[in-house]
Design a protein around this motif. Structure first.
Motif, mmCIF file in Angstrom:
data_model
loop_
_atom_site.group_PDB
_atom_site.id
_atom_site.type_symbol
_atom_site.label_atom_id
_atom_site.label_comp_id
_atom_site.label_asym_id
_atom_site.label_seq_id
_atom_site.Cartn_x
_atom_site.Cartn_y
_atom_site.Cartn_z
ATOM 1 N N GLY A 154 0.788 -1.229 0.000
ATOM 2 C CA GLY A 154 0.000 0.000 0.000
ATOM 3 C C GLY A 154 0.814 1.268 0.000
ATOM 4 O O GLY A 154 0.249 2.369 -0.002
ATOM 5 N N VAL A 155 2.153 1.163 0.008
ATOM 6 C CA VAL A 155 2.995 2.357 0.023
ATOM 7 C C VAL A 155 2.982 3.015 -1.355
ATOM 8 O O VAL A 155 3.162 2.361 -2.377
ATOM 9 C CB VAL A 155 4.445 2.003 0.423
ATOM 10 C CG1 VAL A 155 5.358 3.211 0.270
ATOM 11 C CG2 VAL A 155 4.489 1.493 1.854
ATOM 12 N N VAL A 156 2.735 4.329 -1.378
ATOM 13 C CA VAL A 156 2.710 5.067 -2.647
ATOM 14 C C VAL A 156 3.860 6.054 -2.746
ATOM 15 O O VAL A 156 4.202 6.517 -3.836
ATOM 16 C CB VAL A 156 1.370 5.819 -2.825
ATOM 17 C CG1 VAL A 156 0.205 4.836 -2.890
ATOM 18 C CG2 VAL A 156 1.148 6.831 -1.695
ATOM 19 N N ALA A 157 4.463 6.411 -1.598
ATOM 20 C CA ALA A 157 5.537 7.402 -1.611
ATOM 21 C C ALA A 157 6.313 7.340 -0.304
ATOM 22 O O ALA A 157 5.944 6.609 0.627
ATOM 23 C CB ALA A 157 4.968 8.801 -1.814
ATOM 24 N N TYR A 158 7.387 8.162 -0.243
ATOM 25 C CA TYR A 158 8.213 8.247 0.958
ATOM 26 C C TYR A 158 8.495 9.717 1.253
ATOM 27 O O TYR A 158 8.643 10.526 0.343
ATOM 28 C CB TYR A 158 9.541 7.502 0.769
ATOM 29 C CG TYR A 158 9.385 6.025 0.543
ATOM 30 C CD1 TYR A 158 9.385 5.139 1.612
ATOM 31 C CD2 TYR A 158 9.234 5.520 -0.744
ATOM 32 C CE1 TYR A 158 9.249 3.780 1.402
ATOM 33 C CE2 TYR A 158 9.090 4.154 -0.962
ATOM 34 C CZ TYR A 158 9.099 3.296 0.119
ATOM 35 O OH TYR A 158 8.953 1.951 -0.094
ATOM 36 N N ARG A 159 8.574 10.030 2.556
ATOM 37 C CA ARG A 159 8.880 11.390 2.953
ATOM 38 C C ARG A 159 10.092 11.416 3.860
ATOM 39 O O ARG A 159 10.290 10.516 4.681
ATOM 40 C CB ARG A 159 7.692 12.038 3.674
ATOM 41 C CG ARG A 159 7.901 13.540 3.951
ATOM 42 C CD ARG A 159 6.737 14.135 4.738
ATOM 43 N NE ARG A 159 5.469 14.042 4.054
ATOM 44 C CZ ARG A 159 5.107 14.838 3.047
ATOM 45 N NH1 ARG A 159 5.938 15.749 2.582
ATOM 46 N NH2 ARG A 159 3.924 14.703 2.492
ATOM 47 N N ASN A 160 10.906 12.449 3.708
ATOM 48 C CA ASN A 160 12.057 12.656 4.569
ATOM 49 C C ASN A 160 11.613 13.549 5.723
ATOM 50 O O ASN A 160 11.261 14.708 5.522
ATOM 51 C CB ASN A 160 13.192 13.320 3.772
ATOM 52 C CG ASN A 160 14.482 13.394 4.566
ATOM 53 O OD1 ASN A 160 14.471 13.486 5.791
ATOM 54 N ND2 ASN A 160 15.605 13.361 3.871
ATOM 55 N N THR A 161 11.623 12.994 6.954
ATOM 56 C CA THR A 161 11.137 13.755 8.102
ATOM 57 C C THR A 161 11.991 14.986 8.387
ATOM 58 O O THR A 161 11.512 15.964 8.957
ATOM 59 C CB THR A 161 11.092 12.869 9.359
ATOM 60 O OG1 THR A 161 12.391 12.298 9.575
ATOM 61 C CG2 THR A 161 10.072 11.754 9.191
ATOM 62 N N ASP A 162 13.275 14.939 7.996
ATOM 63 C CA ASP A 162 14.149 16.089 8.211
ATOM 64 C C ASP A 162 13.933 17.175 7.159
ATOM 65 O O ASP A 162 14.327 18.327 7.357
ATOM 66 C CB ASP A 162 15.620 15.654 8.192
ATOM 67 C CG ASP A 162 15.947 14.703 9.344
ATOM 68 O OD1 ASP A 162 15.314 14.846 10.403
ATOM 69 O OD2 ASP A 162 16.809 13.832 9.158
ATOM 70 N N ARG A 163 13.311 16.797 6.048
ATOM 71 C CA ARG A 163 13.034 17.751 4.969
ATOM 72 C C ARG A 163 11.610 17.509 4.483
ATOM 73 O O ARG A 163 11.365 16.793 3.507
ATOM 74 C CB ARG A 163 14.041 17.560 3.830
ATOM 75 C CG ARG A 163 15.485 17.758 4.257
ATOM 76 C CD ARG A 163 16.442 17.354 3.138
ATOM 77 N NE ARG A 163 16.249 18.186 1.951
ATOM 78 C CZ ARG A 163 16.832 17.936 0.776
ATOM 79 N NH1 ARG A 163 17.605 16.862 0.641
ATOM 80 N NH2 ARG A 163 16.626 18.724 -0.250
ATOM 81 N N PRO A 164 10.624 18.065 5.176
ATOM 82 C CA PRO A 164 9.216 17.813 4.881
ATOM 83 C C PRO A 164 8.822 18.071 3.428
ATOM 84 O O PRO A 164 7.864 17.497 2.930
ATOM 85 C CB PRO A 164 8.481 18.778 5.827
ATOM 86 C CG PRO A 164 9.447 19.019 6.943
ATOM 87 C CD PRO A 164 10.796 19.004 6.302
ATOM 88 N N GLY A 165 9.548 18.926 2.756
ATOM 89 C CA GLY A 165 9.189 19.237 1.374
ATOM 90 C C GLY A 165 9.623 18.168 0.387
ATOM 91 O O GLY A 165 9.244 18.213 -0.790
ATOM 92 N N VAL A 166 10.421 17.193 0.854
ATOM 93 C CA VAL A 166 10.921 16.140 -0.033
ATOM 94 C C VAL A 166 9.941 14.973 -0.030
ATOM 95 O O VAL A 166 9.697 14.348 0.997
ATOM 96 C CB VAL A 166 12.313 15.653 0.413
ATOM 97 C CG1 VAL A 166 12.726 14.446 -0.408
ATOM 98 C CG2 VAL A 166 13.326 16.773 0.274
ATOM 99 N N LEU A 167 9.363 14.697 -1.180
ATOM 100 C CA LEU A 167 8.435 13.582 -1.348
ATOM 101 C C LEU A 167 8.933 12.748 -2.531
ATOM 102 O O LEU A 167 9.175 13.284 -3.617
ATOM 103 C CB LEU A 167 7.017 14.102 -1.633
ATOM 104 C CG LEU A 167 5.897 13.058 -1.655
ATOM 105 C CD1 LEU A 167 5.696 12.479 -0.253
ATOM 106 C CD2 LEU A 167 4.601 13.683 -2.161
#
Length: 219
Positions: A154-167
């Protein structure tokens, strides 16, 4: 799958000498009545190598089709013989165990209960105590056996918690450590992959998988 390799077999023997002869001090029975030992003595008795035949020596794997089992049986024979001796107080069989992963061959490690409860240590919110940490195949096998949701399910993407704008989309985010997996419920407004920004940004809508986009283009 965890594989266990056992070697360094030995028989641990605890002795309580009562006579000089119990310690190999023969010829003293007429002069001495006992051996003064304050504490019991523990010694290790090593089995003879399976591949050692006195006049001939070879590797254990050539001498036996079941190296581990033959060493265990040899130690059991030694232990049975030693238990009949009056100076022997206790006999135990021990060995060294090495655990490895059958997929990646690295040492087997598992999440502790504390690590499974720590978002910084666990893989995702479905990680549990005892889950392997060595490779994706071991984790997938562990979860499949227990009916636990797979890491990529079910994973569609990943986010970098240190850089919220990075998807990052699945293509550019899979395999990167430290990224938080996101599912469609985590992105109600959707989002685009920022991989390659600011020069050649991917720009893929993470809620539209490649197979869906191809199907839409064929209509």
């Amino acid at each position: 799958m965890k594989k266990t390799h056992r070697d360094e077999w030995r028989v641990m023997v605890t002795l309580k000498p009562r006579r000089p002869a119990d310690l190999g001090l023969t010829g003293l029975d007429d002069l001495a009545e006992f051996v003064a030992v304050a504490e019991p003595i523990t010694v290790a008795v090593l089995p003879r190598r399976l591949g050692s035949f006195g006049f001939l020596s070879m590797s254990d794997s050539l001498a036996s089709r079941d190296v581990e089992g033959d060493y265990r049986r040899r130690c059991e024979e030694i232990a049975a013989e030693l238990r009949q001796r009056p100076q022997v107080d206790e006999v135990t069989i021990t060995c060294t165990e090495t655990h490895t992963c059958s997929h990646c061959r690295y040492g087997w490690e598992e999440l502790t209960s504390e690590q499974a409860a720590d978002p910084q240590e666990r893989l995702d919110e479905y990680s549990v105590e005892g889950e392997p940490v060595c490779c994706d195949k071991a984790i997938a096998e562990f979860r499949a056996e227990r009916g636990i949701r797979q890491y990529h399910e079910g994973v569609v993407a990943y986010r970098n918690t240190d850089r919220p704008g990075v998807l990052l989309c699945r293509q550019h985010g899979d395999g990167w450590a430290g990224l938080v997996p996101l599912r469609s419920d985590d992105l109600p407004d959707g989002g685009t992959c920022t991989y390659g920004a600011p020069h050649e940004e991917c720009g893929r809508d993470v809620l539209i998988q490649p197979s869906q986009a191809e199907a839409g283009g064929q209509r």
